[in-house]
Design a protein around this motif. Structure first.
Motif, PDB file in Angstrom:
ATOM      1  N   VAL A 197       0.866  -1.177   0.000  1.00 28.77           N
ATOM      2  CA  VAL A 197       0.000   0.000   0.000  1.00 28.77           C
ATOM      3  C   VAL A 197       0.899   1.221   0.000  1.00 28.77           C
ATOM      4  CG1 VAL A 197      -1.628   1.386   1.344  1.00 28.77           C
ATOM      5  CG2 VAL A 197      -1.921  -1.086   1.201  1.00 28.77           C
ATOM      6  N   HIS A 198       0.622   2.151  -0.921  1.00 29.57           N
ATOM      7  CA  HIS A 198       1.404   3.383  -1.009  1.00 29.57           C
ATOM      8  C   HIS A 198       0.545   4.513  -0.461  1.00 29.57           C
ATOM      9  CE1 HIS A 198       4.316   1.240  -3.547  1.00 29.57           C
ATOM     10  NE2 HIS A 198       3.247   0.680  -4.094  1.00 29.57           N
ATOM     11  N   LEU A 199       0.959   5.040   0.697  1.00 26.90           N
ATOM     12  CA  LEU A 199       0.151   6.013   1.426  1.00 26.90           C
ATOM     13  C   LEU A 199       0.708   7.416   1.301  1.00 26.90           C
ATOM     14  CD1 LEU A 199      -2.170   6.556   3.505  1.00 26.90           C
ATOM     15  CD2 LEU A 199      -0.446   6.193   5.289  1.00 26.90           C
ATOM     16  N   THR A 231       6.162  -4.529   6.867  1.00 24.75           N
ATOM     17  CA  THR A 231       7.299  -3.624   6.879  1.00 24.75           C
ATOM     18  C   THR A 231       6.843  -2.271   6.344  1.00 24.75           C
ATOM     19  OG1 THR A 231       8.914  -5.398   6.559  1.00 24.75           O
ATOM     20  CG2 THR A 231       9.619  -3.179   5.985  1.00 24.75           C
ATOM     21  N   VAL A 232       7.185  -1.216   7.073  1.00 20.16           N
ATOM     22  CA  VAL A 232       6.822   0.146   6.674  1.00 20.16           C
ATOM     23  C   VAL A 232       8.112   0.888   6.336  1.00 20.16           C
ATOM     24  CG1 VAL A 232       5.551   2.226   7.303  1.00 20.16           C
ATOM     25  CG2 VAL A 232       4.922   0.022   8.332  1.00 20.16           C
ATOM     26  N   TYR A 233       8.174   1.493   5.146  1.00 21.71           N
ATOM     27  CA  TYR A 233       9.406   2.134   4.704  1.00 21.71           C
ATOM     28  C   TYR A 233       9.097   3.251   3.714  1.00 21.71           C
ATOM     29  CZ  TYR A 233       8.829  -1.008   0.660  1.00 21.71           C
ATOM     30  OH  TYR A 233       8.346  -1.682  -0.441  1.00 21.71           O
ATOM     31  N   GLY A 234      10.111   4.059   3.413  1.00 21.73           N
ATOM     32  CA  GLY A 234       9.935   5.177   2.499  1.00 21.73           C
ATOM     33  C   GLY A 234       9.608   4.712   1.096  1.00 21.73           C
ATOM     34  N   THR A 268       5.344   3.339   2.170  1.00 21.30           N
ATOM     35  CA  THR A 268       4.900   2.048   1.661  1.00 21.30           C
ATOM     36  C   THR A 268       4.736   1.047   2.795  1.00 21.30           C
ATOM     37  OG1 THR A 268       5.959   2.383  -0.484  1.00 21.30           O
ATOM     38  CG2 THR A 268       5.465   0.110   0.127  1.00 21.30           C
ATOM     39  N   PHE A 269       3.636   0.277   2.751  1.00 19.32           N
ATOM     40  CA  PHE A 269       3.365  -0.815   3.686  1.00 19.32           C
ATOM     41  C   PHE A 269       3.432  -2.119   2.898  1.00 19.32           C
ATOM     42  CE2 PHE A 269       1.425   2.965   5.248  1.00 19.32           C
ATOM     43  CZ  PHE A 269       1.416   2.899   6.620  1.00 19.32           C
ATOM     44  N   VAL A 276      -4.331  -9.086   4.998  1.00 26.79           N
ATOM     45  CA  VAL A 276      -4.414  -8.391   6.275  1.00 26.79           C
ATOM     46  C   VAL A 276      -4.940  -6.979   6.056  1.00 26.79           C
ATOM     47  CG1 VAL A 276      -2.045  -7.490   6.170  1.00 26.79           C
ATOM     48  CG2 VAL A 276      -3.133  -7.847   8.401  1.00 26.79           C
ATOM     49  N   ASN A 277      -5.721  -6.493   7.007  1.00 34.23           N
ATOM     50  CA  ASN A 277      -6.135  -5.100   6.997  1.00 34.23           C
ATOM     51  C   ASN A 277      -5.134  -4.273   7.804  1.00 34.23           C
ATOM     52  OD1 ASN A 277      -8.647  -4.601   5.495  1.00 34.23           O
ATOM     53  ND2 ASN A 277      -9.483  -6.195   6.831  1.00 34.23           N
ATOM     54  N   VAL A 278      -4.844  -3.082   7.312  1.00 37.48           N
ATOM     55  CA  VAL A 278      -3.833  -2.225   7.925  1.00 37.48           C
ATOM     56  C   VAL A 278      -4.435  -0.859   8.249  1.00 37.48           C
ATOM     57  CG1 VAL A 278      -1.546  -1.196   7.678  1.00 37.48           C
ATOM     58  CG2 VAL A 278      -2.040  -3.398   6.593  1.00 37.48           C
ATOM     59  N   ILE A 279      -4.164  -0.369   9.445  1.00 41.19           N
ATOM     60  CA  ILE A 279      -4.642   0.932   9.919  1.00 41.19           C
ATOM     61  C   ILE A 279      -3.418   1.739  10.359  1.00 41.19           C
ATOM     62  CG2 ILE A 279      -6.077   2.117  11.615  1.00 41.19           C
ATOM     63  CD1 ILE A 279      -6.693  -1.540  11.168  1.00 41.19           C
TER      64      ILE A 279
END
Length: 409
Positions: A197-199, A231-234, A268-269, A276-279
Protein backbone atom coordinates in the motif's frame (compact mmCIF):
# COMPACT_ATOMS: atom_id res chain seq x y z
CA UNK A 1 -8.28 0.96 16.03
CA UNK A 2 -11.74 0.95 17.58
CA UNK A 3 -14.82 -1.21 17.92
CA UNK A 4 -13.20 -4.46 16.86
CA UNK A 5 -13.71 -7.91 18.27
CA UNK A 6 -10.10 -8.93 18.49
CA UNK A 7 -8.60 -12.39 18.86
CA UNK A 8 -5.17 -12.26 20.45
CA UNK A 9 -2.85 -14.50 22.38
CA UNK A 10 -3.47 -13.85 26.08
CA UNK A 11 -0.48 -12.23 27.71
CA UNK A 12 0.92 -13.30 31.03
CA UNK A 13 -0.14 -11.29 34.06
CA UNK A 14 1.99 -10.49 37.07
CA UNK A 15 5.17 -9.74 35.15
CA UNK A 16 7.66 -7.92 37.29
CA UNK A 17 8.44 -5.43 34.54
CA UNK A 18 4.94 -3.94 34.72
CA UNK A 19 4.16 -4.65 38.34
CA UNK A 20 6.97 -2.76 40.01
CA UNK A 21 7.10 1.00 40.37
CA UNK A 22 10.23 2.80 39.25
CA UNK A 23 12.10 4.67 41.98
CA UNK A 24 15.05 6.61 40.53
CA UNK A 25 17.18 9.35 42.04
CA UNK A 26 16.54 12.78 40.60
CA UNK A 27 19.86 12.77 38.75
CA UNK A 28 18.98 9.57 36.92
CA UNK A 29 16.15 11.30 35.10
CA UNK A 30 18.17 14.29 33.99
CA UNK A 31 18.37 14.88 30.23
CA UNK A 32 20.75 16.78 28.00
CA UNK A 33 19.54 20.37 27.76
CA UNK A 34 17.70 21.17 24.54
CA UNK A 35 16.61 24.64 23.48
CA UNK A 36 15.36 24.26 19.90
CA UNK A 37 11.60 24.13 19.31
CA UNK A 38 10.73 20.54 18.44
CA UNK A 39 14.02 19.27 19.86
CA UNK A 40 14.06 15.92 21.69
CA UNK A 41 15.45 15.18 25.14
CA UNK A 42 15.82 11.55 26.19
CA UNK A 43 15.29 10.48 29.79
CA UNK A 44 16.02 7.42 31.88
CA UNK A 45 12.71 5.48 32.00
CA UNK A 46 10.60 6.72 34.91
CA UNK A 47 7.17 5.50 36.03
CA UNK A 48 4.62 8.33 36.01
CA UNK A 49 1.45 6.25 36.22
CA UNK A 50 0.35 3.01 37.84
CA UNK A 51 -3.32 2.73 38.77
CA UNK A 52 -2.61 -0.50 40.68
CA UNK A 53 -0.47 1.30 43.26
CA UNK A 54 -1.80 4.86 43.06
CA UNK A 55 1.17 6.39 41.24
CA UNK A 56 0.02 9.42 39.27
CA UNK A 57 -3.69 8.61 39.70
CA UNK A 58 -6.12 7.05 42.14
CA UNK A 59 -5.39 3.48 43.23
CA UNK A 60 -8.29 1.98 41.29
CA UNK A 61 -8.85 0.34 37.90
CA UNK A 62 -10.06 2.75 35.21
CA UNK A 63 -13.79 2.32 34.61
CA UNK A 64 -15.39 1.58 31.24
CA UNK A 65 -15.40 4.84 29.29
CA UNK A 66 -13.27 6.42 32.00
CA UNK A 67 -10.33 8.79 31.58
CA UNK A 68 -7.15 9.30 33.58
CA UNK A 69 -5.82 12.86 33.53
CA UNK A 70 -2.08 12.38 34.04
CA UNK A 71 0.25 15.22 35.05
CA UNK A 72 3.47 14.73 33.07
CA UNK A 73 5.26 18.09 33.20
CA UNK A 74 7.38 18.68 36.27
CA UNK A 75 7.77 14.93 36.89
CA UNK A 76 10.39 12.30 36.05
CA UNK A 77 12.76 14.83 34.47
CA UNK A 78 10.14 16.47 32.23
CA UNK A 79 10.33 20.28 32.52
CA UNK A 80 7.46 22.11 34.22
CA UNK A 81 6.67 24.05 31.04
CA UNK A 82 7.61 24.42 27.38
CA UNK A 83 6.87 20.79 26.42
CA UNK A 84 4.79 19.82 23.37
CA UNK A 85 4.80 16.03 23.69
CA UNK A 86 6.16 13.19 25.80
CA UNK A 87 7.29 9.67 24.95
CA UNK A 88 5.40 7.15 27.09
CA UNK A 89 5.56 3.38 27.11
CA UNK A 90 1.92 2.67 28.02
CA UNK A 91 0.91 -0.75 29.32
CA UNK A 92 -2.56 -2.10 29.99
CA UNK A 93 -3.04 -5.04 32.34
CA UNK A 94 -5.94 -6.97 33.87
CA UNK A 95 -8.65 -5.70 31.49
CA UNK A 96 -12.03 -7.28 32.23
CA UNK A 97 -13.18 -7.05 28.60
CA UNK A 98 -11.80 -6.42 25.11
CA UNK A 99 -11.23 -2.82 24.14
CA UNK A 100 -8.73 -0.07 23.38
CA UNK A 101 -6.89 2.84 24.99
CA UNK A 102 -6.48 6.26 23.40
CA UNK A 103 -3.79 8.67 24.65
CA UNK A 104 -4.13 12.37 23.79
CA UNK A 105 -3.55 15.91 25.04
CA UNK A 106 -5.72 16.96 27.97
CA UNK A 107 -8.35 19.50 27.01
CA UNK A 108 -8.57 18.40 23.36
CA UNK A 109 -11.34 16.39 21.71
CA UNK A 110 -11.10 12.60 22.06
CA UNK A 111 -9.68 11.42 18.70
CA UNK A 112 -10.98 8.41 16.79
CA UNK A 113 -7.47 6.92 16.72
CA UNK A 114 -6.38 4.36 19.31
CA UNK A 115 -2.96 3.46 20.74
CA UNK A 116 -3.45 -0.02 22.21
CA UNK A 117 -5.95 -2.82 21.55
CA UNK A 118 -6.45 -5.70 23.95
CA UNK A 119 -8.64 -8.62 24.92
CA UNK A 120 -9.85 -9.69 28.34
CA UNK A 121 -7.01 -10.62 30.68
CA UNK A 122 -4.24 -9.38 28.37
CA UNK A 123 -1.13 -7.40 29.32
CA UNK A 124 0.15 -5.39 26.36
CA UNK A 125 2.48 -2.37 25.91
CA UNK A 126 2.92 0.17 23.14
CA UNK A 127 5.15 3.19 22.84
CA UNK A 128 3.21 6.44 22.48
CA UNK A 129 4.26 9.98 21.56
CA UNK A 130 1.50 11.88 23.34
CA UNK A 131 0.69 15.59 22.86
CA UNK A 132 0.67 17.47 26.16
CA UNK A 133 -2.27 19.72 27.07
CA UNK A 134 -1.77 23.36 28.03
CA UNK A 135 -1.96 22.32 31.69
CA UNK A 136 0.88 19.79 31.28
CA UNK A 137 -1.44 16.77 31.32
CA UNK A 138 -2.06 13.76 29.08
CA UNK A 139 -5.37 11.89 28.99
CA UNK A 140 -5.68 8.11 28.80
CA UNK A 141 -9.17 6.94 27.77
CA UNK A 142 -10.43 3.40 28.39
CA UNK A 143 -12.53 2.44 25.38
CA UNK A 144 -13.53 -0.98 26.65
CA UNK A 145 -16.74 -2.14 28.28
CA UNK A 146 -14.88 -3.16 31.43
CA UNK A 147 -12.18 -1.94 33.80
CA UNK A 148 -8.45 -1.85 33.12
CA UNK A 149 -5.24 -1.01 34.98
CA UNK A 150 -2.90 1.47 33.27
CA UNK A 151 0.87 1.96 33.58
CA UNK A 152 2.91 4.75 31.95
CA UNK A 153 6.70 5.09 31.83
CA UNK A 154 8.20 8.30 30.41
CA UNK A 155 11.44 8.12 28.40
CA UNK A 156 11.69 11.55 26.77
CA UNK A 157 9.99 14.77 25.70
CA UNK A 158 9.84 17.29 22.85
CA UNK A 159 10.11 21.04 23.30
CA UNK A 160 7.14 23.20 22.36
CA UNK A 161 7.22 25.63 19.45
CA UNK A 162 6.94 25.47 15.68
CA UNK A 163 9.63 23.13 14.28
CA UNK A 164 11.79 25.14 11.90
CA UNK A 165 15.27 23.63 12.12
CA UNK A 166 16.60 20.31 10.86
CA UNK A 167 15.41 17.27 12.77
CA UNK A 168 12.85 19.09 14.91
CA UNK A 169 9.55 17.38 15.78
CA UNK A 170 6.04 18.66 15.12
CA UNK A 171 3.49 17.15 17.50
CA UNK A 172 -0.05 16.64 16.11
CA UNK A 173 -3.40 15.48 17.42
CA UNK A 174 -3.80 11.83 16.37
CA UNK A 175 -5.44 11.49 12.94
CA UNK A 176 -6.30 8.36 10.96
CA UNK A 177 -4.57 8.37 7.57
CA UNK A 178 -5.10 4.74 6.55
CA UNK A 179 -7.76 2.10 7.09
CA UNK A 180 -8.09 -0.60 4.46
CA UNK A 181 -11.32 -1.81 6.09
CA UNK A 182 -13.13 1.41 5.19
CA UNK A 183 -11.14 2.76 2.24
CA UNK A 184 -9.40 5.60 4.09
CA UNK A 185 -6.11 6.39 2.35
CA UNK A 186 -6.24 3.25 0.19
CA UNK A 187 -8.77 0.97 -1.54
CA UNK A 188 -11.32 -0.77 0.69
CA UNK A 189 -9.69 -4.20 0.51
CA UNK A 190 -7.33 -6.28 2.63
CA UNK A 191 -3.69 -6.14 1.55
CA UNK A 192 -2.74 -9.27 -0.41
CA UNK A 193 0.26 -11.50 0.27
CA UNK A 194 3.42 -9.74 -0.95
CA UNK A 195 1.20 -6.73 -1.65
CA UNK A 196 1.96 -3.12 -0.89
CA UNK A 197 0.00 0.00 0.00
CA UNK A 198 1.40 3.38 -1.01
CA UNK A 199 0.15 6.01 1.43
CA UNK A 200 0.23 9.75 0.87
CA UNK A 201 1.22 11.39 4.16
CA UNK A 202 2.28 14.97 3.46
CA UNK A 203 -0.53 17.45 3.18
CA UNK A 204 -2.83 15.32 5.38
CA UNK A 205 -3.69 15.31 9.09
CA UNK A 206 -1.72 18.47 9.81
CA UNK A 207 1.51 17.36 8.10
CA UNK A 208 2.93 20.15 5.91
CA UNK A 209 2.78 19.58 2.16
CA UNK A 210 6.57 19.84 1.91
CA UNK A 211 9.65 20.11 4.09
CA UNK A 212 9.07 16.88 6.03
CA UNK A 213 11.65 14.11 6.40
CA UNK A 214 9.88 11.49 8.51
CA UNK A 215 6.62 10.80 10.32
CA UNK A 216 5.48 8.93 13.41
CA UNK A 217 2.62 6.49 12.78
CA UNK A 218 0.79 4.13 15.12
CA UNK A 219 0.28 1.16 12.79
CA UNK A 220 -2.22 -1.61 13.55
CA UNK A 221 -2.83 -4.84 11.67
CA UNK A 222 -6.08 -6.79 12.07
CA UNK A 223 -7.70 -9.94 10.68
CA UNK A 224 -4.56 -11.48 9.15
CA UNK A 225 -5.28 -14.84 7.50
CA UNK A 226 -1.76 -16.21 8.05
CA UNK A 227 1.30 -15.62 10.25
CA UNK A 228 3.46 -12.88 8.79
CA UNK A 229 4.85 -9.40 9.13
CA UNK A 230 4.40 -5.87 7.82
CA UNK A 231 7.30 -3.62 6.88
CA UNK A 232 6.82 0.15 6.67
CA UNK A 233 9.41 2.13 4.70
CA UNK A 234 9.93 5.18 2.50
CA UNK A 235 8.16 4.88 -0.82
CA UNK A 236 10.55 4.44 -3.75
CA UNK A 237 13.31 2.79 -1.72
CA UNK A 238 14.33 -0.87 -1.67
CA UNK A 239 12.27 -3.13 0.63
CA UNK A 240 14.40 -3.50 3.79
CA UNK A 241 14.94 -6.80 5.61
CA UNK A 242 13.64 -5.19 8.82
CA UNK A 243 10.03 -5.70 9.92
CA UNK A 244 7.71 -3.26 11.72
CA UNK A 245 5.06 -5.67 13.08
CA UNK A 246 4.92 -9.45 13.43
CA UNK A 247 1.64 -11.32 13.88
CA UNK A 248 -0.16 -14.66 13.74
CA UNK A 249 -3.44 -15.53 12.04
CA UNK A 250 -6.41 -13.73 13.58
CA UNK A 251 -4.32 -11.34 15.67
CA UNK A 252 -4.84 -7.59 16.11
CA UNK A 253 -1.64 -5.82 17.14
CA UNK A 254 -0.29 -2.25 17.08
CA UNK A 255 3.20 -0.80 16.99
CA UNK A 256 4.54 2.71 16.71
CA UNK A 257 6.63 3.30 13.59
CA UNK A 258 9.06 6.12 12.83
CA UNK A 259 9.45 6.11 9.06
CA UNK A 260 11.46 8.18 6.61
CA UNK A 261 9.32 9.56 3.78
CA UNK A 262 9.85 8.81 0.12
CA UNK A 263 9.65 11.30 -2.76
CA UNK A 264 6.32 13.06 -2.83
CA UNK A 265 5.79 12.46 0.90
CA UNK A 266 4.66 8.84 0.64
CA UNK A 267 5.13 5.70 2.74
CA UNK A 268 4.90 2.05 1.66
CA UNK A 269 3.37 -0.81 3.69
CA UNK A 270 4.45 -4.33 2.64
CA UNK A 271 2.55 -7.46 3.72
CA UNK A 272 4.59 -10.66 3.69
CA UNK A 273 1.91 -13.41 3.77
CA UNK A 274 -1.83 -14.02 3.66
CA UNK A 275 -4.19 -11.06 3.60
CA UNK A 276 -4.41 -8.39 6.28
CA UNK A 277 -6.14 -5.10 7.00
CA UNK A 278 -3.83 -2.22 7.92
CA UNK A 279 -4.64 0.93 9.92
CA UNK A 280 -2.30 3.90 10.47
CA UNK A 281 -2.80 6.86 12.81
CA UNK A 282 -0.59 9.93 12.46
CA UNK A 283 1.21 11.16 15.59
CA UNK A 284 3.67 13.78 14.31
CA UNK A 285 6.40 14.66 11.82
CA UNK A 286 10.06 15.68 11.62
CA UNK A 287 11.80 18.47 9.72
CA UNK A 288 14.40 17.34 7.16
CA UNK A 289 18.14 17.40 7.79
CA UNK A 290 20.47 16.47 10.61
CA UNK A 291 20.56 18.26 13.96
CA UNK A 292 18.34 19.56 16.77
CA UNK A 293 16.28 16.38 16.88
CA UNK A 294 15.49 13.28 14.87
CA UNK A 295 17.12 12.01 11.68
CA UNK A 296 15.22 9.18 10.02
CA UNK A 297 17.13 6.37 8.32
CA UNK A 298 16.18 3.43 6.15
CA UNK A 299 15.42 0.55 8.57
CA UNK A 300 18.61 -1.40 9.23
CA UNK A 301 19.04 -4.53 11.33
CA UNK A 302 21.68 -3.96 14.01
CA UNK A 303 20.99 -6.90 16.35
CA UNK A 304 19.85 -10.49 15.80
CA UNK A 305 20.83 -13.13 18.35
CA UNK A 306 19.57 -15.84 15.98
CA UNK A 307 22.36 -15.11 13.50
CA UNK A 308 25.03 -13.53 15.68
CA UNK A 309 24.54 -10.01 14.36
CA UNK A 310 25.61 -7.45 16.95
CA UNK A 311 25.89 -10.08 19.70
CA UNK A 312 26.81 -13.77 20.12
CA UNK A 313 24.66 -16.29 18.25
CA UNK A 314 22.74 -17.45 21.31
CA UNK A 315 19.47 -16.74 23.08
CA UNK A 316 19.54 -14.22 25.89
CA UNK A 317 19.26 -16.11 29.17
CA UNK A 318 17.14 -15.48 32.25
CA UNK A 319 18.36 -12.50 34.26
CA UNK A 320 21.04 -11.83 31.66
CA UNK A 321 21.94 -8.76 29.66
CA UNK A 322 23.57 -8.01 26.33
CA UNK A 323 25.05 -4.66 25.41
CA UNK A 324 24.91 -3.47 21.82
CA UNK A 325 27.20 -0.85 20.33
CA UNK A 326 24.84 0.73 17.83
CA UNK A 327 26.64 1.01 14.48
CA UNK A 328 26.52 3.80 11.91
CA UNK A 329 25.81 6.69 14.26
CA UNK A 330 27.34 10.16 13.85
CA UNK A 331 29.42 11.75 16.55
CA UNK A 332 27.21 13.45 19.11
CA UNK A 333 24.20 11.15 18.75
CA UNK A 334 22.32 11.08 22.06
CA UNK A 335 19.52 8.56 21.53
CA UNK A 336 18.22 6.06 18.99
CA UNK A 337 14.89 4.76 17.77
CA UNK A 338 14.90 0.97 17.67
CA UNK A 339 12.14 -1.41 16.63
CA UNK A 340 12.81 -4.25 19.08
CA UNK A 341 11.34 -7.73 18.51
CA UNK A 342 11.49 -10.81 20.71
CA UNK A 343 10.93 -14.28 19.27
CA UNK A 344 11.11 -17.86 20.50
CA UNK A 345 10.80 -17.11 24.24
CA UNK A 346 10.67 -20.21 26.44
CA UNK A 347 8.75 -18.53 29.27
CA UNK A 348 6.57 -15.56 30.08
CA UNK A 349 8.90 -12.63 30.66
CA UNK A 350 9.73 -9.03 29.85
CA UNK A 351 12.57 -7.17 28.18
CA UNK A 352 14.01 -3.88 29.42
CA UNK A 353 16.03 -1.68 27.04
CA UNK A 354 18.12 1.09 28.61
CA UNK A 355 21.35 3.10 28.17
CA UNK A 356 24.52 1.03 28.37
CA UNK A 357 26.54 1.48 31.54
CA UNK A 358 23.58 2.66 33.63
CA UNK A 359 21.51 1.08 36.38
CA UNK A 360 18.73 -1.14 35.04
CA UNK A 361 15.29 0.44 35.50
CA UNK A 362 12.31 -1.61 36.67
CA UNK A 363 10.29 -0.31 33.71
CA UNK A 364 9.78 -2.78 30.86
CA UNK A 365 9.93 -2.27 27.09
CA UNK A 366 8.16 -5.46 25.96
CA UNK A 367 6.07 -8.11 27.73
CA UNK A 368 5.54 -11.54 26.22
CA UNK A 369 4.51 -15.14 26.83
CA UNK A 370 6.20 -18.39 25.80
CA UNK A 371 6.55 -18.88 22.03
CA UNK A 372 5.30 -15.37 21.22
CA UNK A 373 6.85 -13.04 18.64
CA UNK A 374 6.14 -9.41 19.49
CA UNK A 375 7.65 -6.01 18.56
CA UNK A 376 7.66 -2.61 20.24
CA UNK A 377 9.27 0.68 19.26
CA UNK A 378 11.82 1.90 21.79
CA UNK A 379 13.36 5.38 22.04
CA UNK A 380 16.42 4.92 24.20
CA UNK A 381 19.16 7.23 25.39
CA UNK A 382 22.66 6.07 24.42
CA UNK A 383 25.23 5.03 26.99
CA UNK A 384 29.00 5.61 26.72
CA UNK A 385 30.35 4.62 23.33
CA UNK A 386 26.90 4.59 21.73
CA UNK A 387 25.72 1.56 23.70
CA UNK A 388 22.31 0.13 24.59
CA UNK A 389 21.65 -2.73 27.02
CA UNK A 390 18.91 -5.39 26.74
CA UNK A 391 17.80 -7.31 29.86
CA UNK A 392 15.67 -10.49 29.83
CA UNK A 393 13.83 -11.36 33.03
CA UNK A 394 13.00 -15.07 32.60
CA UNK A 395 13.52 -18.03 30.30
CA UNK A 396 15.55 -17.66 27.12
CA UNK A 397 14.68 -15.50 24.12
CA UNK A 398 16.05 -14.29 20.80
CA UNK A 399 16.23 -10.51 20.44
CA UNK A 400 16.16 -8.51 17.19
CA UNK A 401 16.60 -4.74 16.84
CA UNK A 402 16.20 -2.57 13.76
CA UNK A 403 17.56 0.99 13.75
CA UNK A 404 15.12 3.49 12.22
CA UNK A 405 16.74 6.77 13.26
CA UNK A 406 18.75 8.72 15.79
CA UNK A 407 18.65 11.94 17.80
CA UNK A 408 21.45 14.49 17.92
CA UNK A 409 21.80 17.97 19.45
Amino acid sequence: MKRLVVVLCVWALGLAGVLTSVVLPVGAAAAMAVTTPGGFASLAPFRLLDTRSGVGAAKVAVAAGGTVHLQVTGRGGVPASGVSAVVLNVTVTAPTSAGFVTVYGDGSVLPTASNLNFVKGQTVPNLVIAPVGTNGKVDLYNGSGGTVQLIGDVSGYYLAGAPTVAGAFGSLAPARLLDTRTGVGAPKVAVAASGTVHLQVTGRGGVPASGVSAVVLNVTVTAPTAPGFVTVYGDGSVLPTASSLNFVAGQTIPNMVLVKLGPGGTVTFYNAAGTVNVIADLVGYYQPGTGAGFTGTAPARVLDTRSGLGAPKAKLGAGRTLTLTVPGLPAGATAVALNVTVTGPTAASYLSVYPGGTTRPTASSLNFVAAQTIPNMVLVKLGPGGTVTFYNAAGTVNVIADLVGYYAP
